[in-house]
Motif scaffolding. Structure first.
Motif, mmCIF file in Angstrom:
data_model
loop_
_atom_site.group_PDB
_atom_site.id
_atom_site.type_symbol
_atom_site.label_atom_id
_atom_site.label_comp_id
_atom_site.label_asym_id
_atom_site.label_seq_id
_atom_site.Cartn_x
_atom_site.Cartn_y
_atom_site.Cartn_z
ATOM 1 N N TYR A 63 38.170 101.750 45.990
ATOM 2 C CA TYR A 63 38.532 103.148 45.780
ATOM 3 C C TYR A 63 39.579 103.337 44.691
ATOM 4 N N LYS A 64 40.142 102.236 44.182
ATOM 5 C CA LYS A 64 41.251 102.331 43.230
ATOM 6 C C LYS A 64 40.835 102.257 41.766
ATOM 7 N N TYR A 65 39.814 101.468 41.462
ATOM 8 C CA TYR A 65 39.565 101.193 40.044
ATOM 9 C C TYR A 65 39.047 102.438 39.318
ATOM 10 N N PRO A 66 39.379 102.574 38.023
ATOM 11 C CA PRO A 66 38.974 103.773 37.272
ATOM 12 C C PRO A 66 37.474 103.823 37.056
ATOM 13 N N ARG A 67 36.913 105.016 37.186
ATOM 14 C CA ARG A 67 35.489 105.227 36.913
ATOM 15 C C ARG A 67 35.265 105.736 35.496
ATOM 16 N N GLU A 68 36.337 106.062 34.828
ATOM 17 C CA GLU A 68 36.241 106.583 33.465
ATOM 18 C C GLU A 68 37.380 106.003 32.643
ATOM 19 N N VAL A 69 37.080 105.517 31.452
ATOM 20 C CA VAL A 69 38.094 104.952 30.558
ATOM 21 C C VAL A 69 37.987 105.629 29.200
ATOM 22 N N VAL A 102 39.709 108.767 39.335
ATOM 23 C CA VAL A 102 40.690 107.963 38.614
ATOM 24 C C VAL A 102 40.233 107.762 37.174
ATOM 25 N N VAL A 103 41.080 108.172 36.232
ATOM 26 C CA VAL A 103 40.765 108.071 34.808
ATOM 27 C C VAL A 103 41.852 107.250 34.120
ATOM 28 N N ALA A 104 41.443 106.293 33.316
ATOM 29 C CA ALA A 104 42.382 105.456 32.575
ATOM 30 C C ALA A 104 42.326 105.785 31.089
ATOM 31 N N TYR A 105 43.486 105.912 30.495
ATOM 32 C CA TYR A 105 43.620 106.044 29.044
ATOM 33 C C TYR A 105 44.222 104.746 28.532
ATOM 34 N N VAL A 106 43.577 104.131 27.531
ATOM 35 C CA VAL A 106 44.068 102.855 27.019
ATOM 36 C C VAL A 106 44.082 102.848 25.493
ATOM 37 N N ALA A 107 44.987 102.058 24.961
ATOM 38 C CA ALA A 107 45.036 101.764 23.530
ATOM 39 C C ALA A 107 44.911 100.252 23.392
ATOM 40 N N ALA A 144 45.785 95.393 18.269
ATOM 41 C CA ALA A 144 45.231 95.330 16.911
ATOM 42 C C ALA A 144 44.182 94.221 16.815
ATOM 43 N N GLY A 145 42.997 94.605 16.360
ATOM 44 C CA GLY A 145 41.923 93.646 16.186
ATOM 45 C C GLY A 145 41.151 93.312 17.448
ATOM 46 N N ALA A 146 41.595 93.824 18.585
ATOM 47 C CA ALA A 146 40.917 93.518 19.847
ATOM 48 C C ALA A 146 39.750 94.477 20.068
ATOM 49 N N GLN A 147 38.806 94.044 20.893
ATOM 50 C CA GLN A 147 37.644 94.863 21.203
ATOM 51 C C GLN A 147 37.403 94.884 22.717
ATOM 52 N N ALA A 148 36.998 96.030 23.216
ATOM 53 C CA ALA A 148 36.619 96.194 24.613
ATOM 54 C C ALA A 148 35.911 97.530 24.744
ATOM 55 N N ASP A 149 34.957 97.611 25.654
ATOM 56 C CA ASP A 149 34.307 98.897 25.882
ATOM 57 C C ASP A 149 34.586 99.366 27.309
ATOM 58 N N GLU A 150 34.107 100.554 27.626
ATOM 59 C CA GLU A 150 34.428 101.167 28.903
ATOM 60 C C GLU A 150 33.969 100.312 30.076
ATOM 61 N N GLN A 151 32.735 99.821 30.035
ATOM 62 C CA GLN A 151 32.207 99.051 31.151
ATOM 63 C C GLN A 151 32.957 97.739 31.345
ATOM 64 N N ILE A 170 45.606 108.667 35.277
ATOM 65 C CA ILE A 170 45.825 109.996 35.847
ATOM 66 C C ILE A 170 44.649 110.350 36.749
ATOM 67 N N GLY A 171 44.767 111.463 37.447
ATOM 68 C CA GLY A 171 43.665 111.970 38.250
ATOM 69 C C GLY A 171 42.982 113.122 37.547
ATOM 70 N N ARG A 172 41.676 113.143 37.606
ATOM 71 C CA ARG A 172 40.890 114.247 37.064
ATOM 72 C C ARG A 172 40.180 114.939 38.210
ATOM 73 N N ALA A 173 40.201 116.265 38.218
ATOM 74 C CA ALA A 173 39.552 117.022 39.286
ATOM 75 C C ALA A 173 38.078 116.639 39.386
ATOM 76 N N ASP A 174 37.627 116.437 40.621
ATOM 77 C CA ASP A 174 36.241 116.044 40.864
ATOM 78 C C ASP A 174 35.724 116.841 42.051
ATOM 79 N N GLU A 175 34.574 117.475 41.881
ATOM 80 C CA GLU A 175 34.038 118.363 42.915
ATOM 81 C C GLU A 175 33.743 117.629 44.208
#
Length: 506
Positions: A479-485, A451-456, A459-466, A440-445
């Motif tokens: 310009y496309k990839y999410p800056r926040e996960v 660009v914000v990504a929500y992920v699930a 089971a048993g997998a691991q990953a962090d935001e970076q 989705i898009g999040r308002a940015d001044e």
């Protein structure tokens, strides 16, 4: 009726051959030089066996060679396919294959991705424009100079007014990127009407930092300048110091940009730069906050910011605020000459004016695209009974001014660039640890939206935001990839199994 858009260059060349058309770092090209060199490009392309209607993809930043390619392609009766230089190899391949492009012109610093995309698309020849520090031609490619070795015949192909001149790709709001077919006549009418609205004069110098591969830069900057015999100062990439330096050096009088650019200049400017020549700012691409307009005009006395609205499918300008006296801050203005604009409900019935009557903005007129390239289904979905459905929600007031309030779909506009969430989501779903994803898009001044990504996770997998951000960064344009996960145990699902993005926005 025969008409070729390249005529605007030829006519301005006749009017003032020695006048600078463009400044670019340490180079200046006159109207005569651009006309003759683009003629050489046209002759070279035809000598390679290209025929009327063939497509040529051009993946360049704002360099003089973009102009030579553009007018050369038009003069030869070919079709220009502008591409974002930041696209990755597989993205380039998609555009080349979808458009059926015969040749790709790319920039040396980004040639590796261009070559990869051209090879994936079936081995399309790549011509490379060198820049300082990147003068070597990569293996398997051709130097752009080869396209300047032909003799300019002076010919301009007698294309029909409704022939396609440019196929401009847009993510739109559904599916993969689609190519909007813009004709010679549509682009001519847009630059003619837009130039009159901007009040452009022959002594104007327009800063051209908006990317020329984008409809705003191509139609409302480049074409306008050439149509009215002005001068443009090219800047390949928006960075505040080079932009301010260029505006001062060339005494720029008009600055066209997206709101994030006005915001950045407002905060970066100091009295060390003399911008006293600046008189007009044209804003588009996203809504510009009224506070930014007020603060900008206060800091730069004598400058007026005029906001407009348009899309790739409308050859740029559709509505515009024509002057400081007649504008309404917060509005995208009135429909321009020759364009009809309405607000309709879900049954395509015209809604009365007023902010309580929000509907979809639809348009028709001389600026409407011919259709989506080789995609009649998408064309039929977007154009109904002659009206193009923009996907933007808004309303009109009693005076005929229009206001955008939201988007009908999930399109995210980050710094003036369209980001289609599904495209990002498809990359996220290739990550080995991700089970579900929504963007989705999040308002940015600063950028308008981020660009914000929500992920699930599985089971048993691991990953962090970076890790997720780096994964996406390697696979798509910057310009496309999410800056926040954000990580959730499960994404909200509706009764039909659709992810409920509305809940993610709350």
């Amino acid at each position: 009726m025969t008409f070729n858009l390249a005529t605007i260059l030829r006519e301005s060349r006749y009017a003032h051959p020695g006048k600078p058309l463009c400044h670019s770092q340490d180079r200046t090209l006159t109207y005569e030089q651009v006309d003759e060199d683009s003629g050489r490009v046209a002759a070279a392309l035809l000598a390679l066996g290209l025929e009327r209607g063939d497509r040529v993809a051009v993946q360049l930043p704002n360099l003089p060679e973009f102009l030579l390619c553009y007018f050369g392609i038009l003069k030869a009766g070919l079709i220009m396919v502008p591409l974002n230089p930041l696209l990755k190899g597989h993205e380039i391949a998609y555009h080349l294959q979808d458009s059926g492009s015969r040749i790709l012109v790319a920039c040396a610093p980004l040639a590796a991705e261009a070559v990869a995309g051209a090879q994936e698309a079936g081995g399309i020849p790549v011509y490379v424009v060198g820049v300082p520090g990147f003068d070597e031609t990569p293996a398997g490619t051709h130097p752009f100079a080869e396209l300047l070795n032909a003799t300019d015949t002076g010919d301009i192909a007698p294309t029909n007014a409704d022939d396609t001149a440019v196929v401009l790709y847009t993510s739109g709001t559904t599916g993969k990127p689609k190519g909007a077919e813009l004709t010679h006549f549509q682009l001519f009418m847009n630059c003619t009407v837009s130039g009159e609205l901007f009040g452009i004069r022959e002594d104007d110098v327009i800063l051209a930092v908006l990317p020329l591969f984008h409809v705003f830069g191509l139609s409302s900057v480049l074409n306008v300048v050439v149509r009215y015999g002005g001068t443009m100062a090219l800047v390949p990439r928006f960075e505040t110091t080079p932009v301010l330096d260029t505006m001062e050096k060339h005494r720029c009088t008009i600055f066209s940009g997206v709101p994030t650019m006005f915001f950045a200049l407002l905060h970066a400017y100091t009295s060390e730069h003399d911008l006293s020549a600046l008189r007009v700012g044209c804003s588009g691409g996203a809504a510009i906050p009224g506070e930014v307009i007020r603060a900008f005009e206060e800091k730069f006395p004598g400058v007026v910011i005029l906001e407009g609205y348009g899309l790739s499918e409308s050859a740029s300008t559709t509505t515009f605020n024509i002057s400081a006296e007649q504008r309404k801050v917060g509005s995208i203005g009135k429909a321009v000459w020759g364009i009809e604009t309405r607000v309709v409900d879900d049954a395509d019935r015209t809604l009365p004016p007023g902010p309580e009557h929000v509907g979809e903005i639809v348009i028709r007129g001389h600026n409407m695209m011919k259709g989506y390239w080789n995609n009649p289904e998408a064309t039929a979905e977007a154009v109904r009974d002659g009206w193009f459905h923009t996907g933007d929600l808004g309303y009109a007031d009693e005076d005929g001014y229009f206001y955008i309030v939201d988007r009908k779909k999930d399109l995210v506009i980050r710094g003036g660039f369209n980001v289609y969430p599904r495209e990002v989501e498809e990359v996220l779903y290739t990550h080995p640890a991700i089970a579900e994803a929504a963007v989705i898009g999040r308002a940015d001044e600063r950028l308008g939206e981020e660009v914000v990504a929500y992920v699930a996770l599985k089971a048993g997998a691991q990953a962090d935001e970076q890790d997720v951000i780096a994964f996406c960064k390697d696979r798509m344009a910057a310009y496309k990839y999410p800056r926040e996960v954000k990580f959730l145990s499960a994404l909200p699902i509706g009764p039909t199994g659709k992810i409920l993005k509305k809940e993610l926005r709350t």
